[in-house]
Design a protein around this motif. Sequence first.
Motif: not given
Lengths: 343, 649, 144
Positions: A114-134
Motif C-alpha cells: 500500500c506504500e504511503g497510502s491505503g484503502v478508502v473508507d466509504e463512510r468518510k468518502l460519501a460526504p465528500r462526494l456529496n452523493g455523486i456517483q463515482a
Amino acid sequence: MINLQDIRDTARDMLAKGEVRAVIGYRRGSRGMLAEPAFITDPAQADELVWDPTCFHNLSLYLVEDRKFLAHLRKTANAPIAIVAKGCDARSIVVLMQEHYFKREDVYIIGVSCEGSGVVDERKLAPRLNGIQATNAAFDGDDFVFTTAEGEKRIPACEVMADRCLECRNPFPKEHNLAFGEDKTGRKLAEPFAALTRFEAQGAGQRWDSWSRHFDRCIRCFACRSVCPMCYCDECVVDSITFPVTAETTADEKANRIKWIERSATRSENITYLMTRAMHLAGRCTDCGECERACPVNVPIRMLNNKMEREAREKFGFEPGASIGGPSLVATFLDTDPGDFIR
Amino acid sequence: MTKKRTGVFVCHCGTNIAATVDVAKVAKEMAGEDTVAFTQEYVYMCSEPGQESVVQAIKDNKLDSVVVTCCSPNLHEKTFRDNAKRAGINNFTCEIANIREQCSWVHNDKAKGTEKAIKISRSVVRRVNRNQPLDSIAVNVTRRAMVIGGGIAGIQAALDIANAGVEVVLVEKQATLGGRMLQLSETFPTLDCSQCVLSPKMVEVNRHPNIKLHTYSDVQELAGSVGNFRVKINKRPTFVDPDKCKICDHCTVVCPVVVPNEYELNLTARRAIYIPYAQAIPASFTLDEEACLGLNPIVCGKCKDVCEPDAINYDMRPETVTEDVGAIVVATGFDLYDQANMPELGGGQIEDVLDGLQFERLCSASGATKGHVLRPSDHTEPKNVVFIQCVGSRDPAKHCAYCSKICCMYTAKHAQLYKHHVPDGRAYVFYIDIRSGGKGYEEFVQRTMEDDDTLYLRGRVSKLYRHNGKVRVMGTDTLTGQNVEIDADMVVLALAMVPSKGTAEIAKTLKVGRDNDGFMAEAHPKLKPVESVTGGIFLAGAAQAPKDIPETVAQAGAAAAKVIALLSQTTLNRPPLIAKVRRSHCTGCGMCVEACPFIAIRLEGGKAVVNEALCEGCGSCSATCLRAAIDVKNVTQLQIHEMIEACLA
Amino acid sequence: MSEQQPYEPRIVAFLCKWCSSAGSDLAGVSRIQYPANATPITIPCTGAVSPMYILSAFNKGADGVLVSGCHIGDCHYIEGNYLARRKMHLTMELLKFIGVEQNRFRMSWVSAAEGAKFAQVVTDFVNDLRPLGPQDKLKKAVRT
Ligand SMILES: Cc1cc2nc3c(=O)[nH]c(=O)nc-3n(C[C@H](O)[C@H](O)[C@H](O)COP(=O)(O)OP(=O)(O)OC[C@H]3O[C@@H](n4cnc5c(N)ncnc54)[C@H](O)[C@@H]3O)c2cc1C
Ligand code: SF4
Ligand code: SF4
Ligand code: SF4
Ligand code: SF4
C-alpha cells in the motif's frame, strides 16, 4: 507506484503455464467504483484484475473457502493457488499458515504494497462526494483520484482513508513470493491505536454507555464472523448451529455440545458473542478491518480487536502474523508478562 | 445417553457440618435434581457403618454415580471411590462436594452456609452427570536412573542406586567428577583430607559396571514423565581420547597458551590443554576449545605432535546422546555469591581478598602453593588474616536473605588450618553469631577459639580497601561498641552459597520448580524434602539448599532410596484424568500443542492427538483451544459450564 | 425470595486444586471466617481456565469472578499459571475496556499454606463488590 499491468501479466503468465490453478484478486465490481473479489482461472481474464483504493477485501478469506470446498469434495489441490495480498492480508495468510490451515507451498502470494497510502473508507468518502456517483478510483501519490459524472475529483488520501490504514505501520506484505510496490515498513500516517486511545481516555461509565448501545444494535447476523479469515472454525463455540456432523462425529460429541449463549440477539448474548470473538482473535487478528466494514449496523468491532492487539504488543511484545514459525499469543508466555493485577 | 442414577450422601460430620449447614435441606434439595435417585444423611459418613451404608445403597438402588457431600476430597475422595468400586461401579463416577473446609467451618450464618452448601453440592451433582467411567492407565517403567551433577551428592546417589542393581547414567558438566568437595583441603569437623575420602568414590563410579558416565556434558532436553523419561544430552568434545591418554603431561609442556585455571579458582594459570586435578575422573586431558589457537595443525598443533599415544583428535565434534530413564536425581550443587555485588568489600578487585574456596586451594597440598599459605600479591606468608562470615548471607535488603548454614563451620576450619600452617600468625573472625548445630560442631568451633587462639569479633565489616600493601579492614565490634580497624595481610570472605550457575536453565529444562532464592524446590518442606514437584525427579545436595557434606550425603542416600523404590515397580498407575480430543471440532491449529507443558500433544493427519503416557491432565490445552475441541476427561468444558450454571442458579 | 433481602454479591471462584483449593481447606481447618458469597469450582490448574468460563459466569449472572492459583514458579504443572496470567490479563482488559467495573474480576495467587490469605482475598473481594451492586451488564435477561 504499482503498475497494474505487472500484476495482470504475472497472473496471466502463471495461469497459462499452469503454475497455479487460480488467481484470487480484485476486479471492478458492478457497484460503481468499488472493486470486488475475483477468482480467476482463465489467463484471458487476467486483464480484468484491478488494484486501486477500493480493494479493501481481505482475500485470504477465499483461501479458507477454497480449502473448505476442497475438503467438502474430498479433493486435494493439484497446484498452488495465487492470491493478491496487501500487508494486512498477507499477515492473515501467515497466521493461517501458523495454524497449519494450509502449507506455505500451497499458496503463491502476489504481494501488493500500500506504500504511503491505503484503502478508502466509504463512510468518510460519501460526504465528500456529496452523493455523486463515482465510477473509478485510483492512487496518485498522496491523493486518491475519483472519476465521477462531474469529472475528476482529487482528495488527499489521508482525509478519506480507513482508520486502520492511517494507523498501519506495515503496509508491505513481508511474506510473499513476488511483491509489487515499495517497502515502506515503519511509515507513520497517524499514531497507531489513535482512535482506541481517544476512546479509552473516557471513564468506564462512558465506555459502557457507548458499548451497550453498540451491543444492543447487533443483530447477530454473523457477517463479522463470516467475513473474517480467522473465524474459519467449522463450529463456532458460541453458535452451535454450525455444528458439523461428519462421518466421524460420535454420538457423544453430538450430545456434548455446549450452549454457551442463546441464539436470541439480546444484549447479554451479543456481548458474550462479540467478547468471545475478540478473545479468539487476540494475537490472530491482523487488523484488516473487514468485520467492521461488513457490519450492517455499524458496530465498531475493530476497536475490540484493536484493544487486544495493543495489549498484546505493549504487554507481551507480540505482533500478530509476524512469521509462520512464530509463537501464538495465548499458547505461550514470557517470564516478564505483567502480573501486578494479581493479588 | 441414558439418565444417570446418582446417589447423594450428605455427611453431618458430627456437628462439624451440621452446626452451620442444614444437612436435611441439602439432602432434600439434591433429591429434587433430575438425575438424583437416592439421598441419605448420616452422622459420620466415613465411619465403618457410614461406608457400609454407601456400598449398600449403591447396590440396593442400582446407582451408577455417587456424590458425597462432606470434607475435602484430599481426605476422603479415595475412601469413597474405593467404596464405589467395592459396590461394583466405576470409582471415577464418585466425586466429593466439599461442604466442610470450604463451607461449614468458615461460615457461621446457617442460612447462608446452607445456601452455599447447596450450590456446591448441586454443582458436583451436575458434574457427575457427565462423568465417564475411567480406568487408571498402567505404564511400564524404565528401570534405569539418571543423576545430573557429579559432586559428592551425585556421586553418592549414583553409587547407592548402582549398588542396588539399577543402571545409572551420571551426567557432569565439568571435565571431571568431584564438584566442590574436590576443591576442599580438609573438612570439618574432623579435618580429614577431602580428596582422600572422595577419590576412592570417584574411582568406584568410573569402574562401576552399572554406571555410565558422561562428563563434559549438558542435559539439553527432557521429554516424558515419571517412569519414562527421555533425556537428550550434549557431549562437548574434549579433543582427547580418554582411553588413549596416558596423562604423561607432555602436551602441557609445549602448549603456548596460558589462561586462568578455573579449577584453582583463578589463583594459578593452566594451558589450553590441561587436566583439572591429578585425581580427575575420567583421568584424561581436556583441550579447551576456546583457549586453543585453532584446533589446527597449521596454526599450532604442538600438543598433537608430542602426544605419543596419539590421543589428540582435533576433529572431535559435539555429540548428542539420548538416554531413556525412569527416574532422575538432580544434584547440580552450588556456587559462591559474586563478589562484584559488594563493591564496599573490594568487589573482587583486591588481590589479597580471597573467597573461601580459594583459601581451600591455598591450604590444599594439591593446590597452587603446594599447601603453603601464601598471599597472592607477593607470595609472602600472611601474618594477619581476617575471616569474615555471612558475606552476602542474611541480608534481605541487599543480598541473600537466607543463612548459608555452613560458613560458620568452614570459617572456624579455615582459622584452624591457617594457624596450623602459620603458627605465629594472628587470625580474626568477624561474625554475627555462631551457628554450629551438628555433631561435634560446637566443640570444633570452641577449639578454634581456644586451642587455636582465634580472635572472634562480633560485628559486620563495612569496608575493605588497599592500604600500604595491606588490606585495611574497617569493622565494628558490637560487643564493645567500638570501631575496629585491622591492617590485614589477607582477608577471606565466607561468601553466601547460591545455586550453581545454570540452575535456572536446568530447572526449566527438567520442569522442576525453584524456590524464592533460586534453589531447586522440594515438593513439601517437611514431608517431601527430597522430591521435586515433578514426579520421578528427586533432589540431592546443595542444589536444593546450602548444606555441608554429611547432610548432602544423607540426602543423596535418601534420593537414591526413593529412586530404587520407584524403579522396583514394573508398572505405574497414572490417573486417567487426561486430555481427549473431539476430532470433529479440531481444526489442527496446533495451539494446544504449543500450550501443553508436557509435550503430550502432536498433530497427526491435521488433528491433535494426545499421548496418554505423557499427558498430566493440566487442562492448559483445553483453555487454549478456541473451539473447545480438547477437554480433560471428567473436567470437560461442558461440565464446568453446567457447574457454573449450578453455582448461580 | 423477598425484595427486602440486602444485596449479596454472587461470586464464582475457580480454584486450582493443588494450591488455592488446598489453601481454602487450610482456612477451613483454621476456622478462619469469611463471607459465604463465593462458590468454589475446583479445577486442575488456573491454566485450565478458559476465558469462556469468565464470560459465561458473568453471562449467567455472577456479580464477581475469582480465579486463584499457585504462585508463579509453583505451578504443579510448571507452566499452567504462566499461561493463565496472560489469558486472564487479556480477559480482564477486555472487560474493563467495554466498561465493566475492574473490581468484578479478580485473580490471586494463594498457596496451599496460605489459608489466611485465601480468607482475606474473598473478604476483600466481597467488600469491593458490595458498592457496585448487582452485575447486569453481561447478565442474561431472565424470561418472565
Ligand atoms: C569454602 C567451603 C568450604 C567447605 N568446607 C566444608 C567442610 O569442611 N565440610 C563439609 O562437610 N562441607 C564443606 N563445604 C560444603 C561442601 O562443599 C558442600 O556440601 C558439597 O560440595 C555439596 O556437594 P554437591 O554435590 O551438592 O554440590 P557441588 O559440590 O557443587 O557439585 C555439583 C556438581 O554438579 C555439577 N553440575 C552443576 N550443574 C550441572 C548441570 N547443569 N549438568 C551437569 N552437572 C552439573 C557441577 O559441575 C559439580 O560437579 C564447604 C563449602 C565451601 C564453599
Ligand atoms: S457485530 Fe455486526 S456484523 Fe457482527 S453479528 Fe453483530 S450485527 Fe452482525
Ligand atoms: S468467534 Fe471464535 S469460535 Fe467463533 S468462529 Fe471465530 S474463532 Fe471460531
Ligand atoms: S487447539 Fe483445538 S483446534 Fe487447535 S489443534 Fe488443539 S484441539 Fe485442535
Ligand atoms: S491436559 Fe492438555 S496441556 Fe495438560 S498435559 Fe494433557 S495434553 Fe498437555
